[in-house]
Scaffold this motif. Structure first.
Motif, short mmCIF file in Angstrom:
data_model
loop_
_atom_site.label_atom_id
_atom_site.label_comp_id
_atom_site.label_asym_id
_atom_site.label_seq_id
_atom_site.Cartn_x
_atom_site.Cartn_y
_atom_site.Cartn_z
N SER A 1 0.88 -1.18 0.00
CA SER A 1 0.00 0.00 0.00
C SER A 1 0.91 1.22 0.00
O SER A 1 2.04 1.14 0.49
N ASP B 1 -0.38 -9.38 0.80
CA ASP B 1 -1.58 -8.91 0.09
C ASP B 1 -2.87 -9.34 0.80
O ASP B 1 -3.90 -8.67 0.65
N SER C 1 -3.24 -6.46 3.28
CA SER C 1 -3.65 -5.18 2.68
C SER C 1 -5.11 -5.26 2.20
O SER C 1 -5.84 -4.27 2.21
N TYR C 2 -5.53 -6.47 1.80
CA TYR C 2 -6.94 -6.66 1.41
C TYR C 2 -7.84 -6.47 2.64
O TYR C 2 -8.85 -5.76 2.60
N ILE D 1 -7.60 -3.32 -0.35
CA ILE D 1 -6.88 -3.26 -1.63
C ILE D 1 -7.03 -4.62 -2.33
O ILE D 1 -6.71 -5.65 -1.74
N SER D 2 -7.52 -4.60 -3.56
CA SER D 2 -7.74 -5.87 -4.27
C SER D 2 -6.39 -6.56 -4.52
O SER D 2 -5.34 -5.91 -4.51
N GLU E 1 -5.25 -7.78 -7.27
CA GLU E 1 -4.62 -7.28 -8.51
C GLU E 1 -3.87 -5.98 -8.24
O GLU E 1 -2.74 -5.77 -8.66
N LYS E 2 -4.56 -5.09 -7.49
CA LYS E 2 -3.96 -3.79 -7.19
C LYS E 2 -2.71 -3.99 -6.31
O LYS E 2 -1.68 -3.32 -6.50
N ALA E 3 -2.83 -4.91 -5.33
CA ALA E 3 -1.71 -5.16 -4.43
C ALA E 3 -0.48 -5.63 -5.22
O ALA E 3 0.65 -5.22 -4.95
N ARG E 4 -0.75 -6.48 -6.22
CA ARG E 4 0.37 -6.98 -7.05
C ARG E 4 1.05 -5.83 -7.79
O ARG E 4 2.27 -5.72 -7.82
N GLU E 5 0.21 -4.96 -8.34
CA GLU E 5 0.74 -3.82 -9.10
C GLU E 5 1.57 -2.90 -8.18
O GLU E 5 2.67 -2.48 -8.52
N ILE E 6 1.02 -2.62 -6.98
CA ILE E 6 1.75 -1.75 -6.03
C ILE E 6 3.06 -2.41 -5.60
O ILE E 6 4.11 -1.77 -5.57
#
Ligand code: SF4
Length: 430
Positions: A67, A97, A100-101, A106-107, A109-114
């Motif tokens: 995050s 992740d 963070s979810y 935080i989804s 997919e988003k966690a992976r990107e971050i």
């Protein structure tokens, strides 16, 4: 009580060491973070020193919460991970992740990107070599261990460590168990089995370290103890101890240790062992234990780092953006934030010249001491400040230039680092 979820800044490290039994550093390693006491304490770091000295395999483990942005305050952990990797450690980095979810919605997919763009790319640019980075949500072994470890603790223990009460979120109750799984799963057979394992943390994470060490010790068959200036081994559990005692004695005798066994007390006294043989004997006996125990772990070691002070004083916090410098900040942002930072300087130039500044209470000085490995240079900044020869305005300008250069290097390496990402991920990106 240390609370891992509070935003409290801990300053009195000596008091913390005394209260929680954190041990001194004793010049274990030749790295500026250790030499400057920015890593101020440890638990069972002698296992790691033993592994390094004897060229044995060991692990280094950390996690990242996907995050926000990586900032300079997070860098000390990765600096240590890179250093331990240079000493021969296999590295494991967990992307939290699931946490963070649960805590920040935080989804995955988003966690992976971050995780990739805000953290791992910077780790690679800082010099991290290929290692094992995985996502909690995708790691079946970690989740399975979480269930197994839940059976090794209870609410009254967690209440004593964390101060939980009836209103505590189950997430907080679950989180230390998941962290223990993250750290100890690096010692599963699929990764080479039980090994000394180092976890670099801030002191606010010490409750997690104590719990995971206790869990690891509870799961052992052999308990190797220093007793009466020698070593004794106890066989735990309710099963008939003959098999374990005989197997340990065979190994110990092969290694020239003389033994005296007592089946009734489930113990072996090693007659000619010295207290300093404990690590060697423990590592020897865990090899014996492996065929009988899938969950034989060496209790993890830890280093405790001081938390870098925010530029506004107090803790660095993403809710106060000017309190920290993100690794994705522009040079202009960094320069402005440092210019507006609080300092340990006097109120006027005259007073600064007369009395000197206080670098020990100055977040700008910390930018030098945490992020520059040149001993002579950092010492000269300290001495000039103390002696009244260094003024805060110019000192901030110089710190701003140093940090800007670092950020520029990070930015220039970014594309190349991103292209290597699949060498690091256990669950590859498509
Ligand atoms: S001179 Fe530098 S190190 Fe000393 S108090 Fe001022 S800003 Fe801090």
């Amino acid at each position: 009580m240390i609370n891992p979820w509070s935003s409290k800044q801990y300053f009195d490290y000596e008091k913390l060491k005394k209260e929680f039994g954190i041990e001194n550093m004793d010049n274990y390693f030749d790295h500026y973070l250790f030499k400057r006491h920015l890593i101020f304490g440890q638990r069972s770091l002698d296992y790691i020193k033993y592994a390094v000295d004897n060229k044995l395999k060991f692990n280094a483990v950390t996690g990242l919460m996907p995050s926000g942005h990586m900032h300079l305050g997070n860098k000390i952990t990765i600096d240590q991970m890179i250093y331990f990797q240079s000493l021969g450690a296999d590295l494991f980095i967990s992307v939290a992740d699931l946490e963070s979810y649960a805590t920040r919605n935080i989804s995955f997919e988003k966690a992976r990107e971050i995780a990739i763009n805000e953290y791992i790319v910077n780790y690679i640019s800082m010099g991290l070599k290929p290692c094992n980075i995985y996502f909690q949500s995708e790691d079946h072994e970690t989740q399975k261990l979480g269930y197994i470890f839940s059976n090794e603790t209870n609410m009254s223990e967690l209440r004593a460590i964390y101060g939980f009460d009836d209103s505590s979120p189950i997430l907080h109750v679950n989180s230390p168990i998941v962290q223990a799984s993250d750290v100890l799963h690096s010692q599963l057979k699929i990764y080479g089995g039980p090994r000394p394992t180092i976890v670099p943390v801030g002191v606010d994470q010490d409750p997690h370290i104590r719990l995971m060490r206790d869990i690891a010790q509870r799961l052992r068959i052999y308990n190797v103890k220093i007793e009466n200036n020698g070593i004794s081994v106890y066989v735990k559990g309710k099963e008939d101890p003959h098999l374990y005692i005989d197997s340990a004695i065979e190994t110990l005798n092969k290694n020239n240790y003389k033994t005296d066994k007592n089946y009734e007390y489930r113990s072996i006294k090693i007659i000619n062992a010295r207290p300093e043989d404990k690590i060697k004997i423990d590592l020897m006996l865990i090899e014996n234990e492996k065929p009988y125990n899938d969950y034989a772990f060496i209790a993890p070691s830890a280093t405790f780092q001081k938390l870098e002070t925010g530029l506004k004083g107090g803790k660095m916090s993403s809710s106060v953006p000017d309190s920290l410098i993100s690794l994705n900040d522009t040079e202009g942002d960094a320069t402005r934030k440092i210019k507006n930072a609080v300092t340990g300087g006097q109120k006027t130039i005259e007073e600064q010249k007369k009395y000197g500044g206080n670098p020990d209470m100055c977040p700008v000085y910390e930018l030098y001491s945490y992020h520059n490995n040149d001993e002579n240079y950092v010492q000269s900044v300290y001495d000039e400040c103390k002696g009244g020869a260094r003024m805060c305005g110019l000192c901030k300008k110089e710190a701003g230039e140093n940090i800007s250069q670092f950020l520029k290097n990070m930015r220039e390496k970014r594309d190349e680092s991103l292209s290597k990402i699949n060498d690091y991920l256990m669950n590859k990106s498509p």
